[in-house]
Structures are given as C-alpha cells and as structure tokens.
Write an enzyme that holds these catalytic residues in place. Structure first.
Site, PDB file in Angstrom:
ATOM      1  CE  LYS A 209      -3.269  -2.666  -0.001  1.00  6.74           C
ATOM      2  NZ  LYS A 209      -3.624  -2.939  -1.343  1.00  6.74           N
TER       3      LYS A 209
ATOM      4  CD  GLU B 183      -4.863   7.826   3.898  1.00 12.51           C
ATOM      5  OE1 GLU B 183      -6.018   7.769   4.068  1.00 12.51           O
ATOM      6  OE2 GLU B 183      -4.152   7.132   3.392  1.00 12.51           O
TER       7      GLU B 183
ATOM      8  CG  HIS C 207     -14.049  -2.418   4.940  1.00  9.09           C
ATOM      9  ND1 HIS C 207     -14.011  -1.217   4.442  1.00  9.09           N
ATOM     10  CD2 HIS C 207     -14.063  -2.490   6.115  1.00  9.09           C
ATOM     11  CE1 HIS C 207     -13.928  -0.611   5.664  1.00  9.09           C
ATOM     12  NE2 HIS C 207     -13.885  -1.319   6.785  1.00  9.09           N
TER      13      HIS C 207
ATOM     14  NE  ARG D  78     -10.029  -8.484  -7.277  1.00  7.48           N
ATOM     15  CZ  ARG D  78      -9.850  -7.660  -6.210  1.00  7.48           C
ATOM     16  NH1 ARG D  78      -8.722  -7.360  -5.877  1.00  7.48           N
ATOM     17  NH2 ARG D  78     -10.772  -6.895  -5.645  1.00  7.48           N
TER      18      ARG D  78
END
Ligand code: MV4
Length: 508
Positions: free
Chosen positions: A126, A209, A244, A301
């Site tokens: 990430k 963040e 999620h 993907r």
C-alpha cells in the site's frame, strides 16, 4: 514475448482457470467463444460444480479448504503441465494478486493472464503504491509518510486538519483505522492504534490521513495491452458496502459527470503507465462531496463487478484479457469508448440479512433464475449444489441494464422478485428493500450508508409515495406525459410495492 518485469505474452490455445464458482464460468465462457480449450481444477467440495462440467478437461486438486486446493501453486502448475495448458487465468481472490504466482507461471513458460508480477508487487504494498502513483501525479489523501514518531505526527495533524484517520501501514480493508476528531484525543489514539496494529499485524507503524467524510468509493476500470496502449472504461459506483464487502455496484456513477470522468480516467491511465501495467486492472478512489478524488488502491485483477462496465461499454473485458495475454493490441482507442445506458449489479450471497448477515449453508433445492430483456445472471451454483463454509458466501450476481438508471432499477426490482433460491437463506430481501429505498433511488448514499442508516425493517422511515412520485416523474418524462397523472396512479400502486413478490400475487 518475455519481459524483465515478469510479463509473458504469446498465442495459446489451452487455458487453465485456477478458480471456481461464477468467475470460473465467466472465464470458461470467454475461452469457449475464442476457441480456446479449457482446463478446470476442483476440490472435493466442487466435484459436481458447473465449472467442472463446462470445461473440456477437469482435474481434482485437493481437499475443500482453499489452502489445500485453490491456493496451492505447485498443484496448479503441475496440472497445467500435465494437461498442456499454455496459460493460466487466476480469476479474482485466491492467487489472483500473488506476484509469486504470476512469476512462477512465467518461469514455467506459462502465460499468466494478468499484469506483470512486478506491477502486482508494487500495488500490493500500500505504501509503495501510494508513492508510485503520487509520483505519477495521482491525487492521494493529504497525510503523513509512515515512520514519523508520535510528536511529529501530532505536529503534522494541525497542518492536515481534523478529523484525521490513524492508519496502520500493515492494515487494509478497513482494519487498523482509527478516526480522531479533536487534537486532544490524538496522542491516545496514536498509542492505541500502535498497540492494535502490533497485536493484529505484528507491525506498529502508523501514519495519519485527512479523513474524507461523506466519501464515495468510485473505481475506474483500466485495460492496457503489452504495446504501451492503455484506456479507461469509465467508472463504477461501489459505495454500497457492508464491512468492506461490496453489495451493489453500478455504472456509471450518480455523481460523476463527463469532466470528472475524464479527469479520473486520465489519472488512472497515468498510474497504470507508471508501472508498465498490462491487462485489466482497477483503480479505487475516494470521492468527497466536493468531487475531489483521492487514490485508495489499485486492484491488479479482474473484479467481481466487471459486468456493469461490460454492459455500459459493450466491451467483453474477459475476452479482452485473453486477447491482451496472447500479445494482441487493444482493438479500440479511448475515443471509441462510449458509456451508454445504466447497469446495476446485486451480489447474491448465501447469508441471512435478518440475522446479522450470518453465512447460510445447506443444499440448494430449487433455483429459478430471472431472465428477460436487460437481465444477466452470472452464477456458480445449481439445484443440488451444497453451499459450504469453505468459500466466500457470494453465489451469484444479478446484473440489470436499462437506458436510464430508473429503467435499470425497475428491471432489477422485477428480476429480484423473480429470483428464487430455495434451500439456503440469501440476501435477496436486502436487495429488494435497498432498490426501493428513496436514498438509493435518489443517489443519496456514501460508504457509511449500509452500516449506519440502512435497516431491514421494511419501509423504515421512508415513504414509498415519494418513490412512486420519483418513478412516475421519470416515466412521465420518458412518455412526455403530465407527471401528475402518473403520480396519482403510482401513489395508488405503492400499497402493492410492499416487497412481497408480484409473482405470489399472480399465482393467487
Ligand atoms: C479512508 C476513508 C476516509 N478517509 N481514508 C476503508 C478500507 C480501506 N480501503 C480504506 N477505507 C477508507 N479509507 C480516508 N482518508 C474511508 C474508508 C472507508 C471506505 C472506503 C471505501 C469503501 C468503503 C469504506 C467503508 C468504510 C471506510
């Protein structure tokens, strides 16, 4: 052609699909259409699965747990060699985003239908992904670099502005995120986040963040060939998620106009070119209420929700993946790609929405699939199939298409009424209530909607009359009639729009 970054392209005539369920059927169909011979692999639990019967050849790969079957690289490569498969498609999940698998295919002179291993590596980390796309000019959420000490982060927070999120570098998928709304709470929050990250991931590195509030999850579909050509295929709205897990996706997005689409698309293509990306990929963005967008992550993907993009662009993404892996150039330029109509996908899961969405197992006794104009069902199950806890709970996808969003919604509503899966509980009632809720109809939702505002209590605080008015107005607009005439009729009908099935009424 073999590249340093782990890309191998060459013409192949036999492909192994290293997956199961609906995505295995999807890839097998694309191969069939291109005259490519197919090899399936199956665990004990999938012995009678549709993909086993549909493939030209099928090989047993092991016991039901994925770690003993679909995740075993050596077994998959061995079957590929024994069967003479010259290419492997990973589908999604399982080994689809394992750089080591992509590289192992290439090392065995087998085409991996996907991006170069190096690109998977970069986007799988990430932090490296953020740094790479930031250097390519992709907007990332304002925040700190990992590795600052507590004092440095506390000082940086004043610059960033509250609320902030304390995120764990080793986290992901929402794990290891901690919102902080006030400066005085930040020291304890950082300490708590470090403790949680250490115990959950064995790594206590955290960073800050700016928290994007009322955020929407909007993603851009990419397609790139091995000759330097890359295009974006519009966007998908994926904000309707629970824990999620996406539940409903649509293309295009309610909030994306052509200007925003072009800006997000250009940025996504730049990110792909920055890592010499090849094949299908998706860049996920957070979009705030002022339509600022920020890079979340890149998925290397084919995604579950690819059908909504296929329906509004007319491009068969599964086929294009195979063509690109064979070394072919893209057959279209960016200018050729038009977004037409609207598509909505409902993920049909074997879970009980009336019991905290607990997974439901058992044997499917009866299935009646919806059909008719603008209805597509991608399914990996059949009557007699046993739903087991070994694999994820998604058993099919229902995708509906219309010229307008209103038409797609009406079609989805009709299709959900027709859809019958008996023997296991499904989340079809969740979808039926969602597509009748006026917040869904009016696009007033963000990533928190399902978990904070949506309820399975039928008609919870939401008037069907409003919805009747909306649909009547849409219908009137299309038929050029006075909205008032149709609203009156629509309002009378709402008594029937309690979501019990029209089908039952027909049978009475
Ligand atoms: C965020 C955010 C708001 N602001 N980052 C959740 C999973 C992970 N991929 C990142 N996530 C988020 N990151 C900032 N700075 C909100 C989320 C988020 C979310 C993002 C996309 C889709 C669904 C979500 C559900 C909850 C939180």
């Amino acid at each position: 052609m073999k590249r340093e970054d782990g890309l191998l392209t060459k013409r192949f005539d036999k492909l192994l699909i290293a997956n199961r369920g609906e995505i295995a059927m999807r890839i097998l169909r694309a191969c069939h259409e291109l005259g490519i011979k197919t090899v399936a692999v199956y665990s004990d639990a999938d012995r009678n699965a549709p993909h086993v019967r549909y493939a030209d050849e099928a090989y047993h790969i092991g016991a039901p747990p994925a770690r003993e079957s679909y995740l075993v690289i050596e077994k998959i490569l061995d079957i590929a060699k024994r069967s003479g498969a010259e290419a492997i498609h990973p589908g999604y999940g399982f080994l689809a985003e394992r750089a080591v698998f992509a590289q192992a295919c290439v090392d065995n002179d087998i085409v991996f239908v996907g991006p170069p291993a190096r690109a998977i590596d970069i986007m799988g980390d990430k932090q490296e992904a953020r740094q790479t796309v930031k250097a390519a000019g992709v907007p990332i959420v304002p925040g700190t670099e990992p590795g600052l000490n507590d004092e440095e982060m506390i000082a940086a927070a004043a610059e960033i502005g509250f609320p902030v999120l304390v995120k764990a570098v080793a986290g992901g998928g929402g794990k290891g995120m901690r919102p902080v709304h006030r400066a005085e709470d930040l020291p304890d929050a950082i300490a708590g986040a470090r403790r949680e990250a250490l115990s959950a991931f064995g790594d206590d590195v955290v960073y800050l963040e700016k928290m994007i509030t009322e955020a929407r999850h909007i993603e851009i579909q990419l397609l790139a060939d091995a000759h330097g050509n890359a295009v974006y295929l519009g966007e998908r709205e994926c904000s309707l998620q629970r824990r999620h897990q996406k539940l409903i996706e649509e293309a295009p997005s309610f909030v994306v106009d052509e200007d925003l689409r072009q800006r997000m698309g250009a940025v996504a293509v730049a990110a792909a070119k920055a890592v010499n990306y090849v094949n299908a990929g998706t860049i996920e963005f957070l979009v705030d209420k002022d339509k600022n967008f920020y890079f979340l992550e890149m998925n290397t993907r084919l995604q579950v929700e690819h059908p909504v993009t296929e329906l509004v662009t007319g491009i068969d993404i599964a086929q294009e993946m195979l063509r690109v892996a064979r070394g072919r150039k893209l057959r279209f330029s960016q200018e050729d790609i038009q977004i037409k109509g609207w598509a909505i996908e409902c993920r049909i899961n074997a879970e009980d929405p009336y019991n905290n969405y607990l997974p439901s197992t058992g044997t499917i006794t009866t299935m009646r699939l919806p059909t008719g104009p603008g209805v597509r069902v991608d399914t990996g199950v059949f009557p007699g199939y046993e739903i087991t806890p070994y694999y994820d709970s998604m058993i099919s996808k229902l995708i509906c298409y219309g010229e307008t969003r209103g038409e797609a919604v009406l079609r989805m509503r009709r299709a959900l009424e027709e859809y019958r899966i008996m023997g296991v509980k499904t989340n079809i009632p969740f979808h039926q209530i969602m597509v009748e809720s006026h917040r869904f109809l009016t696009g007033q939702f963000d990533t928190s909607f399902v978990e904070t505002r949506f309820s399975m209590e039928e008609g919870e605080g939401e008037s069907h009359d409003l919805e009747a008015a909306i649909f009547a107005a849409l219908a009137a607009h299309r038929q050029g009639q006075q909205a008032s005439q149709i609203v009156a009729r629509g309002a009378r009908d709402t008594s029937n729009w309690k979501w019990y099935s029209r089908w039952e009424r027909l049978r009475k």
